[in-house]
Motif scaffolding. Structure first.
Motif, short mmCIF file in Angstrom:
data_model
loop_
_atom_site.label_atom_id
_atom_site.label_comp_id
_atom_site.label_asym_id
_atom_site.label_seq_id
_atom_site.Cartn_x
_atom_site.Cartn_y
_atom_site.Cartn_z
N LYS A 1 0.81 -1.21 0.00
CA LYS A 1 0.00 0.00 0.00
C LYS A 1 0.85 1.27 0.00
CE LYS A 1 -3.83 -2.45 2.01
NZ LYS A 1 -4.69 -2.70 3.15
N SER B 1 2.08 2.84 -2.63
CA SER B 1 1.69 3.76 -3.70
C SER B 1 0.57 3.13 -4.51
CB SER B 1 2.88 4.04 -4.62
OG SER B 1 3.17 2.90 -5.40
N ILE B 2 -0.09 3.99 -5.28
CA ILE B 2 -1.17 3.51 -6.15
C ILE B 2 -0.62 2.45 -7.12
CG2 ILE B 2 -2.75 4.21 -8.01
CD1 ILE B 2 -3.73 5.76 -5.78
N LEU C 1 0.21 -0.80 -5.24
CA LEU C 1 -1.05 -1.43 -4.82
C LEU C 1 -1.72 -2.13 -6.00
CD1 LEU C 1 -3.33 -1.76 -2.64
CD2 LEU C 1 -4.27 0.37 -3.52
N GLU D 1 -1.05 9.54 2.58
CA GLU D 1 -0.56 8.36 1.88
C GLU D 1 -0.04 7.33 2.85
OE1 GLU D 1 0.74 8.04 -1.69
OE2 GLU D 1 -0.40 9.71 -2.48
N GLY D 2 -0.18 6.12 2.45
CA GLY D 2 0.25 5.03 3.30
C GLY D 2 1.72 5.10 3.63
#
Lengths: 538, 356, 120
Positions: A346, A348-349, A352, A457-458
């Motif tokens: 998780k 970054s987009i 992920l 952000e994670g």
């Protein structure tokens, strides 16, 4: 478990969501090859097709040729730049090009290859020593191909000229005026008929090889200074999220490739994206708000830069096929850690999405090919280009068509309204918007409003500075100015930066130039209107 | 003043102030924009945004009768509340009513319908409940008994779609609005990408359907740009009465994957839900990709791209004890069913099996 | 319920480790369908025992998992945080404004978990 939301009937007629993909069908052991039906199969591709070694090789090689043959956009004798990261897919692509160029007449590929490798270690903070070692490994692979190659360092992006952001004159225009693909092939075959194939290639490369040696020597002697590396690291440190870092890296990489292609006279660039990679890219680009340029980003060819066209000949191969081929036929590849190596799912987009697609693929083997087929049914919404200003409605950074027109009610506009409604306003509810549906642009200060956004952000890294309340003051007024030149998704990337004035000079300079031009255009049009009015009144 | 004091990794937090009024304590961080709002400013912004959506997308006309698809769940409860509020505040001139479907699921829908009935009282809106049993002669309980738990959602989805239309027609409703929120729309975009369903991908971000033909009432989603998080918090802070139990027959595994992915995306970058919708709104489909042509059902006249509408095929399958009829592609049998010709033994055998 | 409590030791906590934190009483509430994982019980009054360091949200989740959760813990906690889609309110404010996992719990705090993943 999330269930079907029984409260919401399907919105559309004929809508049903029973579309479960097929689960893994386990084939029996020691199956025969589906192609020759004789030899014992050694691997299974496309869910259930089992191939033997020999047929697999033939199938693999044929697919590469078929992909190029079907799309017919690489002309004989054309200079093609292969982007080789050293990873399995691009290394496999290189081996296929070698294979194709060494074939006998009718099945021969007829373009003139060169290679670019970009060392990105500066962005992920690797030591110079590690970087040198990695580059040396890649170089040994590249050298064995005997093609000219260019080793470029990400740091060099900082010194690119602004002209790299300009869109070149379209290759399609040339196509329309020039000879057709078939005519070009015929002509090529005729002129080279009397030449021995190897002799021809030697001719084509003689001038290139000298050039490449020079490049290589440059690379070895003085590629970059420590100051360059520090500047690059400062740039990446100013980006708060891994999502935006990856996006920025992608942009800089594209610019470097484009610049190298242009200065070295390449008109096509081959990228090694596999079908698996493109499926991930498609889904993550949707999540990043890049829907408008999806077809360009994931299709076989991408002509957004005009004079240099990106092609993706590996897009029919799964990463599994590539891995098997490389292993069975000794295609060397090099593992180079990147920005997100060892990052959590998780972080970054992009990361992920990758783990999501890979997990889903395990349970539903048709996942990647289904997503991939989606990409084939899309095409870019390229609004008719204004001939006076060919670059005006393109994103400054990624060169896609701008998708930030808020004329119709849209997600983009809804977000603008939310921003406006969440900001400081006069006391008490009841203050209504001026005119419904026509909100002005939000004030410049909204992005960092009152709080540190780094916890969004994670990744949870600091917000770039250790001072308390840093984010309050970190927003540059320049953010807004730059924003109007960017597409929806690049705006998101910029929003995740603590400051935009740290962006490479070539981007900032081009932004200035674009703004001056649009300002001038506006003044001229106002002037013309005034004249018209005067003419009418008099 | 320092906003936060860090101590041994812990955080003692002073209240964050509302970014809009700068007076009161913020109660939520907005996922769409990362702003922090106090309760009153949140209510106001949330309602105003729905109003902007309704006005800008011209969802309704003065004097129309609008049916609110009400399930008793959070989204439709918030939708009913907010439609009532905005209709009065901005004088939309709409005649609002609640429209519910009773699928006949014991222990689930009967409970949630109780919530809808309370909503009817609370909002003083007329309520119409149409049931599968009265429309089709089958309850979901009975359908599940026959088809099992694997494809029951297909039956339920298709029947509900038509049931709402039938209920709307009975009440002479001009438009139906449903509680689909931003998360639902984004999830559907992802679903359609995962399924390679280009026709639906293209239309799934539309905020309203054009009139699809006779017997189909136009629909719209006023909450299309509202985050689920905000809907739930709106309901929580307003103390709205909603029902939140999972359908006992449900879980559609594949949709579940998309939902989980979307929620993870939101956790990484909260604007991602809007970003997915933005992507969906800006996709364009290659010319020449086959799109279904809409016609009408030869039996009931409902809109259909096949000879028979999905609902009639499913019903026929149930009534003949051939549940497979409506699952998968059996279009060539539609003519036979329409003209009431008997099916061959082989055809019957194929359609009878429950191992789907 | 007196299940053994996980003792979390943190290297950086030496400066507070000599003072004992007194037991704290919390009001926990589960809604929006999340209560289904807790035998359908929505409200819980709990007392967290004294321990060498202050209780924070991260430890509370560990405690809930060990002491309150009845089934399918993966539907409530994932990694060290709540499953995405479950909203958390501390004293009626979004926990994203309060430091999330790092929020230090106070006696009589009210913590609400609402699932957004159920029904429509």
């Amino acid at each position: 478990m999330v269930g079907w939301q029984a409260g919401k009937d399907s919105f559309y007629v004929d809508e049903e969501y029973n579309g479960q993909l097929e689960h893994v069908a386990t084939p029996s052991v020691s199956k025969k090859c589906v192609k020759c039906k004789e030899s014992t199969a050694v691997l299974i591709i496309r869910a259930v097709d089992a191939f033997c070694r020999c047929c697999f090789k033939e199938y693999f090689i044929h697919k590469f040729r078929a992909m190029l043959g079907k799309n017919r956009i690489i002309f004989p004798g054309e200079k093609v730049l292969l982007a080789v990261s050293g990873g399995p897919a691009s290394s496999s692509m290189l081996s296929q090009v070698k294979e194709g160029l060494s074939r006998d007449a009718p099945k021969k590929l007829r373009f003139v290859p060169g290679i670019i490798h970009i060392d990105e270690g500066g962005a992920s903070g690797q030591s110079m020593e590690d970087r040198r070692r990695a580059v040396a490994q890649v170089e040994s692979v590249l050298r064995s191909s005997n093609y000219p190659y260019h080793i470029v360092y990400l740091e060099q992006a900082l010194n690119l000229p602004s002209s790299v952001l300009e869109v070149g004159s379209s290759a399609t225009e040339k196509l329309q005026t020039g000879p057709s693909y078939k005519a070009a092939v015929d002509q090529f075959i005729q002129t080279n008929q009397n030449l021995h194939p190897d002799l021809f290639l030697e001719n084509a490369w003689s001038h290139l090889s000298s050039l490449s040696m020079q490049e290589v020597q440059n690379g070895l002697s003085n590629p970059i200074t420590p100051e360059n590396t520090q500047a690059l690291q400062r740039l990446f440190a100013s980006v708060r999220t891994l999502t935006a870092k990856e996006d920025l890296l992608q942009t800089l990489r594209q610019h470097l490739i484009l610049h190298t292609a242009r200065t070295e006279g390449y008109t096509k660039v081959m990228m090694g994206d596999s079908c698996s990679r493109l499926a991930i890219k498609l889904l993550s680009n949707i999540s990043l708000g890049r829907g408008a340029s999806l077809a360009m980003d994931t299709g076989f060819s991408d002509s957004r830069y005009g004079d240099v066209v990106i092609v993706r000949p590996m897009r029919d191969y799964s990463s599994k096929e590539i891995a098997y081929y490389n292993r069975m036929f000794d295609v060397p590849s090099v593992f180079i850690p990147g920005l997100d190596t060892k990052a959590q799912d998780k972080a970054s987009i992009q990361r992920l999405t990758e783990s999501f697609v890979n997990k889903l693929q395990t349970d539903f083997p048709a996942t990647v090919s289904t997503i991939y087929r989606t990409s084939e049914k899309l095409h870019t919404a390229c609004p008719p280009q204004n001939t006076n200003s060919p670059t005006f409605d393109k994103c400054l950074m990624c060169a896609c068509s701008l998708d930030t027109n808020a004329e119709e009610f849209s997600a983009f506009k809804a977000t603008l309204i939310s921003e406006q409604l969440s900001q400081r306003r006069g006391p008490g509810p009841g203050l209504s918007l001026g005119t419904a549906g026509a909100p002005g642009p939000p004030p410049a200060s909204f992005t960092g409003q009152g709080q540190c956004r780094s916890s969004d952000e994670g990744q949870r890294q600091g917000c770039g500075s250790r001072e308390p309340g840093c984010c309050l003051s970190a927003e540059m007024p320049a953010t807004l100015d730059l924003k109007s030149l960017l597409c929806y998704s690049c705006r998101l990337t910029i929003k995740d930066m603590t400051a935009v004035d740290i962006l490479p000079q070539y981007i900032l300079a081009e932004a200035e130039r674009k703004k001056r031009r649009s300002h001038m255009r506006k003044e001229i049009s106002e002037f013309l209107l005034e004249e018209e009015d005067e003419a009418k009144t008099s | 003043m320092l906003l936060a004091i860090f101590q041994a990794g812990h955080q003692i937090t002073m209240p964050v102030l509302c970014s809009s009024c700068a007076e009161k304590r913020a109660v939520l961080k907005r996922p769409k924009t990362a702003h922090s709002l106090c309760k009153d400013c949140f209510f106001w912004a949330f309602e105003e945004e729905v109003h902007q959506t309704i006005v800008s997308a011209q969802l309704f006309k003065h004097g129309e009768t609008v049916g609110i698809g009400a399930s008793g769940g959070k989204d439709s409860t918030v939708l009913a509340h907010i439609m009532k509020v905005l209709n009065e505040r901005y004088n939309y001139g709409l005649k609002l009513l609640l429209l519910s479907v009773d699928e006949g699921i014991t222990g689930y829908r009967d409970d949630s319908l109780e919530t809808v009935k309370r909503n009817q009282q609370q909002y003083e809106l007329p309520l119409k409940i149409v049931s599968y049993e009265e429309l089709y002669g089958w309850t979901m309980d009975a359908i599940v008994k026959q088809v099992g738990l694997k494809n029951n959602c297909t039956f339920c989805g298709v029947f509900r779609r038509q049931a709402l239309d039938r209920g709307a027609m009975m009440l002479k409703v001009d438009k139906i609005c449903t509680g689909h929120n931003a998360d639902d729309v984004a999830e559907t975009v992802l679903m359609n990408v995962l399924r390679g369903d280009i026709a639906r991908l293209r239309r799934c971000t539309a905020i309203s359907t054009a009139s699809e033909g006779e017997g189909v009432v136009p629909r719209c989603k006023p909450l299309k740009y509202a985050y689920e998080k905000e809907i739930v918090l709106y309901a929580y802070f307003k103390k709205l009465d909603y029902f939140s139990t999972e359908c006992i027959y449900s879980p559609n595994a594949y949709r579940g994957h998309a939902r989980t992915f979307l929620k993870d995306l939101e956790a990484v970058r909260p604007s991602a839900i809007m970003d997915v919708i933005h992507s969906g709104e800006n996709l364009s489909v290659r010319e020449g990709v086959k799109m279904p042509v809409q016609g009408t059902c030869g039996r009931c006249g409902y809109i259909s791209s096949q000879t028979l509408c999905k609902s009639c095929v499913l019903l026929e399958g149930l009534n003949r004890g051939l549940p497979r009829l409506g699952i998968g592609k059996h279009h060539r049998l539609h003519g036979k069913i329409l003209s009431q010709q008997p099916l061959t033994q082989a055809e019957e055998r194929k359609l009878k099996t429950l191992e789907l | 319920m007196t299940a053994s409590l996980p003792v979390l030791v943190r290297g950086s906590d030496s400066d507070v480790s000599n003072k004992m934190a007194a037991p704290i009483a919390l009001h926990l509430e589960f809604g929006g369908g999340a209560e289904l994982l807790f035998d359908g019980v929505k409200e819980h009054h709990v007392i967290l025992p004294d321990q060498s360091e202050p209780w924070d949200m991260k430890q509370l989740l560990v405690w809930i998992r060990a002491n309150l959760l009845k089934e399918r813990p993966e539907l409530f906690v994932q990694g060290d945080t709540v499953r995405p889609g479950i909203l958390v309110l501390i004293n009626d404010a979004d926990w994203e404004l309060m430091g999330e996992l790092r929020y230090e719990l106070q006696d009589q705090d009210n913590v609400v978990f609402i699932s957004t993943l159920h029904g429509g």
